[in-house]
Design a protein around this motif. Structure first.
Motif, PDB file in Angstrom:
ATOM      1  N   PRO A 279       0.834  -1.207   0.000  1.00  0.00           N
ATOM      2  CA  PRO A 279       0.000   0.000   0.000  1.00  0.00           C
ATOM      3  C   PRO A 279       0.872   1.262   0.000  1.00  0.00           C
ATOM      4  O   PRO A 279       1.888   1.325   0.690  1.00  0.00           O
ATOM      5  CB  PRO A 279      -0.792  -0.112   1.307  1.00  0.00           C
ATOM      6  N   GLY A 280       0.461   2.243  -0.781  1.00  0.00           N
ATOM      7  CA  GLY A 280       1.194   3.507  -0.827  1.00  0.00           C
ATOM      8  C   GLY A 280       2.257   3.569  -1.906  1.00  0.00           C
ATOM      9  O   GLY A 280       2.743   4.646  -2.252  1.00  0.00           O
ATOM     10  N   ASP A 281       2.649   2.393  -2.442  1.00  0.00           N
ATOM     11  CA  ASP A 281       3.646   2.383  -3.508  1.00  0.00           C
ATOM     12  C   ASP A 281       3.030   2.868  -4.820  1.00  0.00           C
ATOM     13  O   ASP A 281       1.834   2.693  -5.058  1.00  0.00           O
ATOM     14  CB  ASP A 281       4.202   0.975  -3.708  1.00  0.00           C
ATOM     15  N   VAL A 282       3.855   3.457  -5.677  1.00  0.00           N
ATOM     16  CA  VAL A 282       3.381   3.896  -6.993  1.00  0.00           C
ATOM     17  C   VAL A 282       4.040   3.043  -8.075  1.00  0.00           C
ATOM     18  O   VAL A 282       5.074   2.408  -7.846  1.00  0.00           O
ATOM     19  CB  VAL A 282       3.673   5.392  -7.229  1.00  0.00           C
ATOM     20  N   ASP A 283       3.437   3.037  -9.256  1.00  0.00           N
ATOM     21  CA  ASP A 283       3.929   2.188 -10.341  1.00  0.00           C
ATOM     22  C   ASP A 283       5.222   2.717 -10.945  1.00  0.00           C
ATOM     23  O   ASP A 283       6.095   1.949 -11.337  1.00  0.00           O
ATOM     24  CB  ASP A 283       2.865   2.085 -11.448  1.00  0.00           C
ATOM     25  N   ILE A 284       5.314   4.045 -11.036  1.00  0.00           N
ATOM     26  CA  ILE A 284       6.461   4.643 -11.710  1.00  0.00           C
ATOM     27  C   ILE A 284       6.691   6.051 -11.171  1.00  0.00           C
ATOM     28  O   ILE A 284       5.740   6.726 -10.753  1.00  0.00           O
ATOM     29  CB  ILE A 284       6.223   4.695 -13.244  1.00  0.00           C
ATOM     30  N   THR A 285       7.942   6.476 -11.134  1.00  0.00           N
ATOM     31  CA  THR A 285       8.252   7.895 -10.960  1.00  0.00           C
ATOM     32  C   THR A 285       9.088   8.306 -12.175  1.00  0.00           C
ATOM     33  O   THR A 285       9.978   7.565 -12.610  1.00  0.00           O
ATOM     34  CB  THR A 285       9.020   8.180  -9.651  1.00  0.00           C
ATOM     35  N   TYR A 286       8.772   9.480 -12.712  1.00  0.00           N
ATOM     36  CA  TYR A 286       9.369   9.870 -13.988  1.00  0.00           C
ATOM     37  C   TYR A 286       9.348  11.398 -14.071  1.00  0.00           C
ATOM     38  O   TYR A 286       8.307  12.005 -14.268  1.00  0.00           O
ATOM     39  CB  TYR A 286       8.563   9.230 -15.123  1.00  0.00           C
ATOM     40  N   ALA A 287      10.516  12.012 -13.937  1.00  0.00           N
ATOM     41  CA  ALA A 287      10.614  13.470 -13.865  1.00  0.00           C
ATOM     42  C   ALA A 287      10.759  14.108 -15.236  1.00  0.00           C
ATOM     43  O   ALA A 287      11.639  13.734 -16.019  1.00  0.00           O
ATOM     44  CB  ALA A 287      11.812  13.872 -13.002  1.00  0.00           C
ATOM     45  N   ASP A 288       9.911  15.065 -15.513  1.00  0.00           N
ATOM     46  CA  ASP A 288      10.133  16.004 -16.613  1.00  0.00           C
ATOM     47  C   ASP A 288      11.026  17.102 -16.035  1.00  0.00           C
ATOM     48  O   ASP A 288      10.637  17.811 -15.108  1.00  0.00           O
ATOM     49  CB  ASP A 288       8.789  16.585 -17.069  1.00  0.00           C
ATOM     50  N   ILE A 289      12.250  17.230 -16.547  1.00  0.00           N
ATOM     51  CA  ILE A 289      13.207  18.165 -15.942  1.00  0.00           C
ATOM     52  C   ILE A 289      13.475  19.382 -16.833  1.00  0.00           C
ATOM     53  O   ILE A 289      14.433  20.124 -16.615  1.00  0.00           O
ATOM     54  CB  ILE A 289      14.539  17.460 -15.590  1.00  0.00           C
ATOM     55  N   ARG A 290      12.599  19.617 -17.803  1.00  0.00           N
ATOM     56  CA  ARG A 290      12.824  20.744 -18.712  1.00  0.00           C
ATOM     57  C   ARG A 290      12.796  22.088 -17.977  1.00  0.00           C
ATOM     58  O   ARG A 290      13.571  23.000 -18.292  1.00  0.00           O
ATOM     59  CB  ARG A 290      11.786  20.733 -19.831  1.00  0.00           C
ATOM     60  N   LYS A 291      11.914  22.218 -16.983  1.00  0.00           N
ATOM     61  CA  LYS A 291      11.839  23.481 -16.245  1.00  0.00           C
ATOM     62  C   LYS A 291      13.125  23.731 -15.459  1.00  0.00           C
ATOM     63  O   LYS A 291      13.657  24.853 -15.447  1.00  0.00           O
ATOM     64  CB  LYS A 291      10.632  23.483 -15.308  1.00  0.00           C
ATOM     65  N   ALA A 292      13.640  22.693 -14.800  1.00  0.00           N
ATOM     66  CA  ALA A 292      14.880  22.849 -14.035  1.00  0.00           C
ATOM     67  C   ALA A 292      16.053  23.193 -14.954  1.00  0.00           C
ATOM     68  O   ALA A 292      16.926  23.994 -14.598  1.00  0.00           O
ATOM     69  CB  ALA A 292      15.169  21.574 -13.238  1.00  0.00           C
ATOM     70  N   LYS A 293      16.075  22.583 -16.132  1.00  0.00           N
ATOM     71  CA  LYS A 293      17.132  22.916 -17.101  1.00  0.00           C
ATOM     72  C   LYS A 293      17.050  24.387 -17.489  1.00  0.00           C
ATOM     73  O   LYS A 293      18.059  25.095 -17.547  1.00  0.00           O
ATOM     74  CB  LYS A 293      16.992  22.047 -18.351  1.00  0.00           C
TER      75      LYS A 293
END
Length: 322
Positions: A279-293
């Motif tokens: 419980p509480g786990d997610v299937d995937i984490t995936y960062a869009d980092i265009r803003k940080a760039k």
């Protein structure tokens, strides 16, 4: 040279950040309560290099202790990097009030201490957990995050909202940094890479939750620290700031692939024990980092294979020293 308060300075990310800031010539005021979530001895060891630096001032305090926090902040600072917080998705389900106390209340105390002492710039450690199980990947900062799936995620989202309120009311300059599965030397012992490495060397079966298809956007600690440094620089040179930035790697790796890569680096063929998804786990984490760039020039440099090699070398040295 800036005077920087770092909360959670003895933790995994906090100790790496503090060392880097000191090497760059900044003065660092570190605060940590050596929370027992994992061995305080590990965190005390993390601080060894910092404590030998004349520009490092350390306070062992709990951020819920308002009088002590206000006194520390009364010495003044140019910026606060608030990394302290109670970690762990699964434990938060068992003890949600503790996460409300250590994450939300502590952040409110930090914000109040800043206000009282006219410190107006804050870099805050949020988490990719706030995105929940959102199927719209990669996750960009404008995605709705109103559906947290654990008390830990809820607490981090709540802190982001608190920060916005203080930005609105008191004109604080704040950037909420959403970290994505940070790893490397000193990583918390409960996290997958550390845990799997230890289990392989101890010839203990690896406990894998689910079918191995879940994926995480593993981000090497030096890349995360470079992102935090970019956030600090941005905040020190801009006013009227409230932003959220992802500090991830933009490259999810499945659990199955992670185990294979750790096996290749260690030279150990692991035994596997499969358990149901938690419980509480997610299937995937995936960062869009265009803003940080775009905002801070953020660009991850360390490939997973290289980061794992560095981690395993550190792990073996620590193991040999015991």
């Amino acid at each position: 040279m800036n005077k920087i308060i770092v909360t959670g300075c003895a933790g995994f990310i906090g100790s790496h950040l503090s060392e880097t800031l000191l090497k760059e010539g900044h003065k660092v005021i570190g605060i940590d309560n050596f929370d027992s979530y994992y061995s305080p001895a590990i965190k005390r060891d993390n601080l060894k290099n910092c404590l030998s630096d004349k520009n490092f001032l350390f306070f062992e305090k709990d951020l819920r202790d308002e009088a002590s926090v206000h006194k520390i902040f009364s010495e003044g600072a140019d910026i606060v990097v608030h990394l302290a917080g109670k970690a762990g998705v699964r434990p938060s389900i068992e003890a949600p009030q503790s996460y409300i106390d250590h994450n939300i209340t502590s952040t409110r105390v930090v914000l109040d201490a800043m206000k009282k002492n006219n410190i107006t710039k804050l870099a805050f450690a949020s988490s990719s957990s706030v995105y929940g199980n959102n199927p719209q990947t990669p996750w960009h900062e404008d995605i709705n995050v109103d559906n947290p799936v654990s008390p830990y995620a809820f607490s981090k989202k709540s802190c982001e909202l608190l920060n916005y309120t203080w930005h609105h009311l008191y004109k604080f300059d704040i950037i909420n940094m959403r970290f994505f599965t940070v790893y490397g030397p000193r990583q918390r012992p409960d996290l997958a890479i550390h845990k799997f490495t230890r289990m392989m060397f101890e010839n203990v079966p690896l406990t894998l939750f689910g079918d191995g298809s879940s994926a995480r956007d593993y981000t090497y600690v030096s890349d995360t620290v470079s992102g935090i440094l970019g956030v600090i620089s941005y905040l020190m040179s801009h006013n009227s700031v409230f932003e959220i930035v992802n500090l991830g790697n933009n490259h999810p790796v499945t659990l199955k692939e992670l185990v294979q890569k750790i096996s290749q680096v260690t030279g150990i063929d692991p035994k596997i024990e499969r358990l149901p998804v938690q419980p509480g786990d997610v299937d995937i984490t995936y960062a869009d980092i265009r803003k940080a760039k775009r905002m801070i020039g953020y660009q991850p440099q360390v490939k997973l294979e290289d980061g794992l090699t560095n981690f395993v070398e550190w792990f073996k040295k620590k193991k040999a020293a015991l």
